[in-house]
Each structure stands twice: as C-alpha cells, then as structure tokens.
Design a protein around this motif. Structure first.
Motif, PDB file in Angstrom:
ATOM      1  N   GLY A 235       5.494  14.611  -2.160  1.00  0.00           N
ATOM      2  CA  GLY A 235       6.937  14.417  -2.162  1.00  0.00           C
ATOM      3  C   GLY A 235       7.337  12.950  -2.166  1.00  0.00           C
ATOM      4  N   GLU A 236       6.512  12.134  -2.836  1.00  0.00           N
ATOM      5  CA  GLU A 236       6.802  10.700  -2.932  1.00  0.00           C
ATOM      6  C   GLU A 236       7.000  10.345  -4.400  1.00  0.00           C
ATOM      7  OE1 GLU A 236       3.703   9.713   0.736  1.00  0.00           O
ATOM      8  OE2 GLU A 236       3.082   9.392  -1.324  1.00  0.00           O
ATOM      9  N   SER A 237       7.607   9.186  -4.656  1.00  0.00           N
ATOM     10  CA  SER A 237       7.677   8.724  -6.044  1.00  0.00           C
ATOM     11  C   SER A 237       6.315   8.151  -6.411  1.00  0.00           C
ATOM     12  CB  SER A 237       8.751   7.649  -6.201  1.00  0.00           C
ATOM     13  OG  SER A 237       8.341   6.458  -5.573  1.00  0.00           O
ATOM     14  N   VAL A 238       5.983   8.259  -7.688  1.00  0.00           N
ATOM     15  CA  VAL A 238       4.690   7.717  -8.118  1.00  0.00           C
ATOM     16  C   VAL A 238       4.684   6.193  -7.959  1.00  0.00           C
ATOM     17  CG1 VAL A 238       5.222   7.484 -10.587  1.00  0.00           C
ATOM     18  CG2 VAL A 238       2.859   7.956  -9.858  1.00  0.00           C
ATOM     19  N   GLU A 239       5.846   5.577  -8.062  1.00  0.00           N
ATOM     20  CA  GLU A 239       5.930   4.121  -7.880  1.00  0.00           C
ATOM     21  C   GLU A 239       5.547   3.739  -6.441  1.00  0.00           C
ATOM     22  OE1 GLU A 239       8.379   5.959  -9.247  1.00  0.00           O
ATOM     23  OE2 GLU A 239       8.277   5.271 -11.340  1.00  0.00           O
ATOM     24  N   ALA A 240       6.055   4.527  -5.484  1.00  0.00           N
ATOM     25  CA  ALA A 240       5.752   4.237  -4.075  1.00  0.00           C
ATOM     26  C   ALA A 240       4.263   4.447  -3.806  1.00  0.00           C
ATOM     27  CB  ALA A 240       6.589   5.124  -3.160  1.00  0.00           C
ATOM     28  N   LEU A 241       3.719   5.520  -4.373  1.00  0.00           N
ATOM     29  CA  LEU A 241       2.296   5.805  -4.168  1.00  0.00           C
ATOM     30  C   LEU A 241       1.435   4.713  -4.813  1.00  0.00           C
ATOM     31  CD1 LEU A 241       0.404   8.398  -3.185  1.00  0.00           C
ATOM     32  CD2 LEU A 241      -0.113   8.341  -5.619  1.00  0.00           C
ATOM     33  N   ALA A 242       1.825   4.284  -5.999  1.00  0.00           N
ATOM     34  CA  ALA A 242       1.068   3.236  -6.691  1.00  0.00           C
ATOM     35  C   ALA A 242       1.116   1.933  -5.905  1.00  0.00           C
ATOM     36  CB  ALA A 242       1.626   3.034  -8.101  1.00  0.00           C
ATOM     37  N   ALA A 243       2.287   1.598  -5.400  1.00  0.00           N
ATOM     38  CA  ALA A 243       2.426   0.346  -4.642  1.00  0.00           C
ATOM     39  C   ALA A 243       1.581   0.399  -3.370  1.00  0.00           C
ATOM     40  CB  ALA A 243       3.895   0.091  -4.295  1.00  0.00           C
ATOM     41  N   ALA A 244       1.643   1.533  -2.671  1.00  0.00           N
ATOM     42  CA  ALA A 244       0.906   1.650  -1.404  1.00  0.00           C
ATOM     43  C   ALA A 244      -0.600   1.637  -1.639  1.00  0.00           C
ATOM     44  CB  ALA A 244       1.320   2.926  -0.678  1.00  0.00           C
ATOM     45  N   THR A 245      -1.075   2.419  -2.616  1.00  0.00           N
ATOM     46  CA  THR A 245      -2.526   2.482  -2.827  1.00  0.00           C
ATOM     47  C   THR A 245      -3.067   1.141  -3.337  1.00  0.00           C
ATOM     48  OG1 THR A 245      -2.150   3.505  -5.003  1.00  0.00           O
ATOM     49  CG2 THR A 245      -2.639   4.990  -3.178  1.00  0.00           C
ATOM     50  N   SER A 246      -2.254   0.432  -4.122  1.00  0.00           N
ATOM     51  CA  SER A 246      -2.693  -0.896  -4.583  1.00  0.00           C
ATOM     52  C   SER A 246      -2.757  -1.873  -3.419  1.00  0.00           C
ATOM     53  CB  SER A 246      -1.740  -1.431  -5.659  1.00  0.00           C
ATOM     54  OG  SER A 246      -1.796  -0.607  -6.809  1.00  0.00           O
ATOM     55  N   ALA A 247      -1.750  -1.834  -2.552  1.00  0.00           N
ATOM     56  CA  ALA A 247      -1.747  -2.727  -1.378  1.00  0.00           C
ATOM     57  C   ALA A 247      -2.926  -2.396  -0.462  1.00  0.00           C
ATOM     58  CB  ALA A 247      -0.431  -2.613  -0.623  1.00  0.00           C
ATOM     59  N   ASN A 248      -3.186  -1.098  -0.270  1.00  0.00           N
ATOM     60  CA  ASN A 248      -4.314  -0.696   0.577  1.00  0.00           C
ATOM     61  C   ASN A 248      -5.633  -1.213   0.011  1.00  0.00           C
ATOM     62  OD1 ASN A 248      -2.444   0.723   2.078  1.00  0.00           O
ATOM     63  ND2 ASN A 248      -2.971   2.725   1.195  1.00  0.00           N
ATOM     64  N   PHE A 249      -5.774  -1.070  -1.307  1.00  0.00           N
ATOM     65  CA  PHE A 249      -7.004  -1.531  -1.950  1.00  0.00           C
ATOM     66  C   PHE A 249      -7.202  -3.030  -1.702  1.00  0.00           C
ATOM     67  CE2 PHE A 249      -9.475  -3.443  -5.296  1.00  0.00           C
ATOM     68  CZ  PHE A 249     -10.524  -2.565  -5.498  1.00  0.00           C
ATOM     69  N   ARG A 250      -6.119  -3.792  -1.868  1.00  0.00           N
ATOM     70  CA  ARG A 250      -6.235  -5.251  -1.724  1.00  0.00           C
ATOM     71  C   ARG A 250      -6.472  -5.659  -0.268  1.00  0.00           C
ATOM     72  NH1 ARG A 250      -5.087  -7.838  -6.481  1.00  0.00           N
ATOM     73  NH2 ARG A 250      -4.199  -6.508  -8.102  1.00  0.00           N
ATOM     74  N   THR A 251      -6.006  -4.838   0.668  1.00  0.00           N
ATOM     75  CA  THR A 251      -6.306  -5.106   2.082  1.00  0.00           C
ATOM     76  C   THR A 251      -7.784  -4.862   2.353  1.00  0.00           C
ATOM     77  OG1 THR A 251      -4.074  -4.421   2.708  1.00  0.00           O
ATOM     78  CG2 THR A 251      -5.733  -4.412   4.453  1.00  0.00           C
ATOM     79  N   LEU A 252      -8.284  -3.721   1.865  1.00  0.00           N
ATOM     80  CA  LEU A 252      -9.691  -3.366   2.131  1.00  0.00           C
ATOM     81  C   LEU A 252     -10.649  -4.273   1.360  1.00  0.00           C
ATOM     82  CD1 LEU A 252     -11.740  -1.459   3.472  1.00  0.00           C
ATOM     83  CD2 LEU A 252     -11.462   0.093   1.508  1.00  0.00           C
ATOM     84  N   PHE A 253     -10.406  -4.411   0.063  1.00  0.00           N
ATOM     85  CA  PHE A 253     -11.277  -5.226  -0.783  1.00  0.00           C
ATOM     86  C   PHE A 253     -10.685  -6.652  -0.864  1.00  0.00           C
ATOM     87  CE2 PHE A 253     -12.240  -0.882  -1.941  1.00  0.00           C
ATOM     88  CZ  PHE A 253     -13.621  -0.896  -1.994  1.00  0.00           C
ATOM     89  N   ALA A 254     -10.660  -7.306   0.286  1.00  0.00           N
ATOM     90  CA  ALA A 254      -9.921  -8.568   0.405  1.00  0.00           C
ATOM     91  C   ALA A 254     -10.535  -9.693  -0.422  1.00  0.00           C
ATOM     92  CB  ALA A 254      -9.829  -8.973   1.876  1.00  0.00           C
ATOM     93  N   LYS A 255     -11.791  -9.515  -0.846  1.00  0.00           N
ATOM     94  CA  LYS A 255     -12.426 -10.565  -1.659  1.00  0.00           C
ATOM     95  C   LYS A 255     -11.794 -10.656  -3.058  1.00  0.00           C
ATOM     96  CE  LYS A 255     -17.119 -12.042  -3.049  1.00  0.00           C
ATOM     97  NZ  LYS A 255     -18.553 -11.667  -2.995  1.00  0.00           N
ATOM     98  N   VAL A 256     -11.101  -9.602  -3.474  1.00  0.00           N
ATOM     99  CA  VAL A 256     -10.337  -9.648  -4.731  1.00  0.00           C
ATOM    100  C   VAL A 256      -9.120 -10.536  -4.459  1.00  0.00           C
ATOM    101  CG1 VAL A 256      -8.947  -8.350  -6.378  1.00  0.00           C
ATOM    102  CG2 VAL A 256     -11.063  -7.349  -5.480  1.00  0.00           C
ATOM    103  N   ALA A 257      -9.152 -11.740  -4.892  1.00  0.00           N
ATOM    104  CA  ALA A 257      -8.061 -12.656  -4.504  1.00  0.00           C
ATOM    105  C   ALA A 257      -7.032 -12.749  -5.611  1.00  0.00           C
ATOM    106  CB  ALA A 257      -8.607 -14.027  -4.176  1.00  0.00           C
TER     107      ALA A 257
END
Ligand code: ZN
Ligand code: ZN
Length: 257
Positions: A235-257
């Motif tokens: 029940g979320e917008s795909v934009e919100a899901l994309a933004a959140a999953t991308s931010a999560n990825f960059r938090t976890l894989f922090a070496k991707v600068a």
C-alpha cells in the motif's frame, strides 16, 4: 530510481548480452546494480564489469554450493580481495540444505570465514539461506558475539520469525521476484509487514524472473516489476519504496560513495 541489490551479470544468460542488459536496466531507472560473486574462478570477471561500468559494483565470496571446491578460500583471501575500491560486500555465502551441493560442515566453515572477513573489513555480508534457518541464525548469533558486523538476507524466502530474528541482529531483508509468484502467499504476508527501513529489492538474475516475465531469463531491469508489485502489496507508492530501498542500500553498502 531503483537499485538491484543482487544480480549475477557474469552468469550465462546475461554475460552474452551484458551491454544490452545494462542498457535495458538503465532505461527502466535502475541506477545501481550489485554484481555478486559465487566462486573464485569468476572473481576477476565480476570485478572487471564493476571496474568498467560506473553503476555496477562487485562483491567477493563463495556460494554455499561451491564450499566443497574452495577449502583454500579463507578469511585472509577474502579480505585481500575486498580491498579493491569496487568491492563493496562479502558474499554470497550462507547455508543451503535444500540442494546440499556441498558438505554441510564445509558450508558452515566457509560461512564463518566470510563473517570474519566482514568484521575485518567493515563490509556487509550477503547471506543465502535455504532450508537451513536454524543453523544460519545460530552461526549469525554466535559470530555476532565475537564482534559486530552487518548484512542482508538475500532472496528472502524464510519464515516471518526468521526475518524478525535477522532484523534483531541488525540485518536487512532483500525481496526478489519470488514475491510476485501466486504460490508465495507466506512470503507476501511477511513482505507486506517488514519495516520499510529494513527492505532491499533484487532480481538474483538470471534466475527467478518476476511476473510478468516468467519463463524468460531474468535481468536487472525486472527489479522494477518486483518493486511495483511490492509497493502495491504494501500500500505504498513505488516512488516511496524505490527511495527507501535505495537509501537502505546506500546505508548498508556504505563503501558505494
Ligand atoms: Zn543465493
Ligand atoms: Zn545469487
């Protein structure tokens, strides 16, 4: 913009047409792909793709299926390889008792040496687990007591209780195209309730093409279909899901600068 947190761009099915595979992903807004290693003989080609393509990053690891063939790949070897600036994660590793392609004790030993490499490098762990929830958790917990590390349960298909236990350890949960399958009711139930700040999405391509691409070779572009399905489910917008999953990825894989 979306991130495919787990693909195998150098596997048969994608390698033959890699340039077009990457272009089709970019055309659908996939702005980053993590190219996952599974055996030592492919480490060079996995890394070469990441060196050549600015939006592709690499990991180093030995798949549990391959543990029998790689008794010589220890923590030191993983750490040495992980020093390369384009290597941003350790794995995929873990336990697969469904196929049992490698001896279970060897799988466990290999899993632990990958975790030790995470502790040494500070890089996140990419965990594959199938029909092995109890041992996977036991090893993750036991190793956590030796010192902290972080990671993701990739291509998540385990129980809701396993997801909760992994998140308690600080792990992220990555949802693949399996969630779009009609038969995946339990997975859909779990995926619908996972906290958005713990979610990643992936294809695991060339495997597991999501609806509406079943039967085709899977490719990173299709993570857009999985994200759309997951957003509807939650029940979320795909934009919100994309933004959140991308931010999560960059938090976890922090070496991707
Ligand atoms: Zn896997
Ligand atoms: Zn994989």
């Amino acid at each position: 913009m979306l991130i495919d947190s787990h693909c195998h761009l150098n596997y048969k099915g994608l390698i033959e047409d890699q340039a077009n595979v990457l272009d089709r992903a970019r055309a659908r807004g996939i702005d980053l792909m993590l190219n996952i290693a599974t055996r030592e003989s492919e480490w060079d080609s996995v890394l070469d793709t990441a060196v050549r393509e600015a939006d592709v990053w690499a990991t180093v690891g030995i798949h549990p299926h391959e543990a029998d063939e790689h008794p010589h790949v220890d923590t030191a070897k993983l750490v040495q390889r992980a020093a390369h600036p384009r290597v941003v994660g350790i794995g995929e590793t873990g336990l697969d008792y469904y196929y049992d392609h490698s001896d279970r004790e060897r799988q466990q030993k290999s899993f632990r040496s990958h975790i030790a490499a995470c502790r040494e490098t500070g890089l996140p762990l990419i965990v594959h687990t199938r029909e092995a929830e109890e041992d996977t958790l036991a090893i993750m917990r036991d190793e956590m007591e030796k010192g902290p590390y972080s990671g993701v349960i990739h291509c998540f298909t385990a129980s809701g209780a396993f997801a909760d236990a992994a998140m308690d350890l600080g792990f992220y949960i990555s949802i693949s195209g399996i969630v779009t399958f009609k038969s995946a009711k339990d997975l859909q139930e779990t995926a619908a309730r996972l906290p958005i700040d713990r979610l990643l999405v992936e294809t695991d391509s060339p495997f597991l093409a999501p609806v509406p691409h079943r039967g085709k070779s899977c490719e990173p572009a299709f993570v857009a279909d999985t994200a759309q399905f997951l957003a509807n489910l939650r029940g979320e917008s795909v934009e919100a899901l994309a933004a959140a999953t991308s931010a999560n990825f960059r938090t976890l894989f922090a070496k991707v600068a």
